[in-house]
Design a protein around this motif. Structure first.
Motif, PDB file in Angstrom:
ATOM      1  N   ARG A  45       8.006  -7.748 -43.440  1.00 50.23           N
ATOM      2  CA  ARG A  45       9.470  -7.688 -43.424  1.00 50.23           C
ATOM      3  C   ARG A  45      10.101  -8.993 -42.959  1.00 50.23           C
ATOM      4  NH1 ARG A  45       8.463  -2.658 -41.178  1.00 50.23           N
ATOM      5  NH2 ARG A  45       8.844  -0.912 -42.572  1.00 50.23           N
ATOM      6  N   ASN A  46       9.252  -9.918 -42.510  1.00 49.13           N
ATOM      7  CA  ASN A  46       9.726 -11.200 -41.998  1.00 49.13           C
ATOM      8  C   ASN A  46      10.696 -11.020 -40.829  1.00 49.13           C
ATOM      9  OD1 ASN A  46       9.892 -13.978 -41.817  1.00 49.13           O
ATOM     10  ND2 ASN A  46      11.312 -14.207 -43.517  1.00 49.13           N
ATOM     11  N   VAL A  47      10.318 -10.155 -39.906  1.00 49.84           N
ATOM     12  CA  VAL A  47      11.143  -9.940 -38.724  1.00 49.84           C
ATOM     13  C   VAL A  47      10.299 -10.052 -37.453  1.00 49.84           C
ATOM     14  CG1 VAL A  47      12.898  -8.482 -39.832  1.00 49.84           C
ATOM     15  CG2 VAL A  47      10.864  -7.412 -38.819  1.00 49.84           C
ATOM     16  N   TYR A  48      11.002 -10.325 -36.369  1.00 52.97           N
ATOM     17  CA  TYR A  48      10.372 -10.389 -35.054  1.00 52.97           C
ATOM     18  C   TYR A  48      10.774  -9.150 -34.273  1.00 52.97           C
ATOM     19  CZ  TYR A  48       9.324 -15.226 -36.129  1.00 52.97           C
ATOM     20  OH  TYR A  48       8.831 -16.367 -36.716  1.00 52.97           O
ATOM     21  N   ARG A  49       9.812  -8.594 -33.575  1.00 54.29           N
ATOM     22  CA  ARG A  49      10.078  -7.390 -32.804  1.00 54.29           C
ATOM     23  C   ARG A  49       9.609  -7.536 -31.375  1.00 54.29           C
ATOM     24  NH1 ARG A  49       7.739  -4.338 -37.037  1.00 54.29           N
ATOM     25  NH2 ARG A  49       9.320  -3.387 -38.350  1.00 54.29           N
ATOM     26  N   ILE A  50      10.271  -6.803 -30.488  1.00 56.27           N
ATOM     27  CA  ILE A  50       9.802  -6.683 -29.116  1.00 56.27           C
ATOM     28  C   ILE A  50       9.279  -5.260 -28.994  1.00 56.27           C
ATOM     29  CG2 ILE A  50      10.403  -6.728 -26.666  1.00 56.27           C
ATOM     30  CD1 ILE A  50      12.760  -8.584 -27.487  1.00 56.27           C
ATOM     31  N   ILE A  51       8.010  -5.148 -28.644  1.00 57.59           N
ATOM     32  CA  ILE A  51       7.376  -3.840 -28.560  1.00 57.59           C
ATOM     33  C   ILE A  51       6.707  -3.676 -27.205  1.00 57.59           C
ATOM     34  CG2 ILE A  51       5.538  -2.366 -29.511  1.00 57.59           C
ATOM     35  CD1 ILE A  51       6.181  -3.633 -32.262  1.00 57.59           C
ATOM     36  N   SER A  52       6.903  -2.499 -26.622  1.00 50.66           N
ATOM     37  CA  SER A  52       6.206  -2.173 -25.388  1.00 50.66           C
ATOM     38  C   SER A  52       5.719  -0.744 -25.457  1.00 50.66           C
ATOM     39  CB  SER A  52       7.116  -2.355 -24.184  1.00 50.66           C
ATOM     40  OG  SER A  52       6.383  -2.056 -23.002  1.00 50.66           O
ATOM     41  N   LEU A  53       4.459  -0.570 -25.126  1.00 54.95           N
ATOM     42  CA  LEU A  53       3.866   0.757 -25.138  1.00 54.95           C
ATOM     43  C   LEU A  53       3.537   1.197 -23.723  1.00 54.95           C
ATOM     44  CD1 LEU A  53       1.275   0.266 -28.040  1.00 54.95           C
ATOM     45  CD2 LEU A  53       3.536   1.279 -28.233  1.00 54.95           C
ATOM     46  N   ILE A  60       9.690   0.446 -25.989  1.00 55.14           N
ATOM     47  CA  ILE A  60      10.583  -0.535 -26.620  1.00 55.14           C
ATOM     48  C   ILE A  60      10.062  -0.763 -28.034  1.00 55.14           C
ATOM     49  CG2 ILE A  60      11.559  -2.875 -26.638  1.00 55.14           C
ATOM     50  CD1 ILE A  60      10.964  -3.109 -23.685  1.00 55.14           C
ATOM     51  N   ASN A  61      10.961  -0.675 -29.003  1.00 55.71           N
ATOM     52  CA  ASN A  61      10.655  -1.116 -30.363  1.00 55.71           C
ATOM     53  C   ASN A  61      11.963  -1.687 -30.881  1.00 55.71           C
ATOM     54  OD1 ASN A  61       9.915  -1.614 -32.935  1.00 55.71           O
ATOM     55  ND2 ASN A  61       9.210   0.446 -33.409  1.00 55.71           N
ATOM     56  N   SER A  62      12.139  -2.957 -30.642  1.00 56.57           N
ATOM     57  CA  SER A  62      13.417  -3.601 -30.875  1.00 56.57           C
ATOM     58  C   SER A  62      13.256  -4.774 -31.833  1.00 56.57           C
ATOM     59  CB  SER A  62      13.964  -4.079 -29.524  1.00 56.57           C
ATOM     60  OG  SER A  62      15.244  -4.644 -29.663  1.00 56.57           O
ATOM     61  N   THR A  63      13.975  -4.729 -32.946  1.00 55.83           N
ATOM     62  CA  THR A  63      13.943  -5.830 -33.910  1.00 55.83           C
ATOM     63  C   THR A  63      14.975  -6.869 -33.493  1.00 55.83           C
ATOM     64  OG1 THR A  63      13.277  -4.317 -35.665  1.00 55.83           O
ATOM     65  CG2 THR A  63      14.189  -6.442 -36.352  1.00 55.83           C
ATOM     66  N   ILE A  64      14.530  -8.113 -33.383  1.00 59.56           N
ATOM     67  CA  ILE A  64      15.435  -9.181 -32.947  1.00 59.56           C
ATOM     68  C   ILE A  64      16.343  -9.597 -34.098  1.00 59.56           C
ATOM     69  CG2 ILE A  64      15.579 -11.526 -32.006  1.00 59.56           C
ATOM     70  CD1 ILE A  64      12.822 -11.078 -30.774  1.00 59.56           C
ATOM     71  N   THR A  65      17.636  -9.518 -33.867  1.00 61.73           N
ATOM     72  CA  THR A  65      18.606  -9.956 -34.868  1.00 61.73           C
ATOM     73  C   THR A  65      19.319 -11.202 -34.348  1.00 61.73           C
ATOM     74  OG1 THR A  65      20.373  -8.588 -33.943  1.00 61.73           O
ATOM     75  CG2 THR A  65      18.980  -7.570 -35.632  1.00 61.73           C
ATOM     76  N   PRO A  66      19.862 -12.017 -35.273  1.00 62.13           N
ATOM     77  CA  PRO A  66      20.494 -13.278 -34.851  1.00 62.13           C
ATOM     78  C   PRO A  66      21.663 -13.102 -33.884  1.00 62.13           C
ATOM     79  CG  PRO A  66      20.118 -13.259 -37.222  1.00 62.13           C
ATOM     80  CD  PRO A  66      19.814 -11.884 -36.736  1.00 62.13           C
ATOM     81  N   ASN A  67      22.283 -11.921 -33.867  1.00 67.21           N
ATOM     82  CA  ASN A  67      23.445 -11.748 -32.978  1.00 67.21           C
ATOM     83  C   ASN A  67      23.104 -11.115 -31.636  1.00 67.21           C
ATOM     84  OD1 ASN A  67      22.870  -9.304 -34.080  1.00 67.21           O
ATOM     85  ND2 ASN A  67      24.875  -8.956 -35.003  1.00 67.21           N
TER      86      ASN A  67
END
Length: 121
Positions: A45-53, A60-67
């Motif tokens: 998907r060409n995205v960066y995510r922050i994940i914590s298990l 945490i399952n958070s996709t980093i967006t430019p804003n």
């Protein structure tokens, strides 16, 4: 889907919190102790995510967006709002150094997300 094929680009340890959905003021701990918090790159998907298990549960399952903005609110605490997950995540670090490093990476991958978005338009 599964994150087995994805390798973390950067990992750290922190106590994870989420903002209380009712008050939007108080922090609710979602991890009982420090857990691994990682940045992942999803190449499909060409995205960066922050994940914590925490065990097998994704806290945490958070996709980093430019804003998105990561804000240091104290020497060892930082937060960011995720509008898709409709929450604010908070991370408590053991040292100022760990917080700085995490903030640095957030900036870096946010910039990468912005460039990826511009390319795809």
């Amino acid at each position: 889907g599964s994150h087995m094929g994805e390798q973390p680009i950067f990992s750290t340890r922190a106590h994870v919190f989420q903002i209380d959905p009712n008050t939007k003021k108080n922090w609710v701990p979602t991890s009982k102790h420090a857990v691994t918090v990682s940045y992942f790159y999803d190449s499909t998907r060409n995205v960066y995510r922050i994940i914590s298990l925490d065990g097998s549960k994704a806290i945490i399952n958070s996709t980093i967006t430019p804003n998105m903005t990561f804000t240091k609110t104290s020497q060892k605490f930082g937060q960011w709002a995720d509008s898709r997950a409709n929450t604010v995540y908070g991370l408590g670090f053991s040292s100022e150094h760990h917080l700085s490093k995490f903030a640095e990476k957030f900036q870096e991958f946010k910039e990468a997300a912005r460039l990826a978005k511009e390319k795809s338009q």
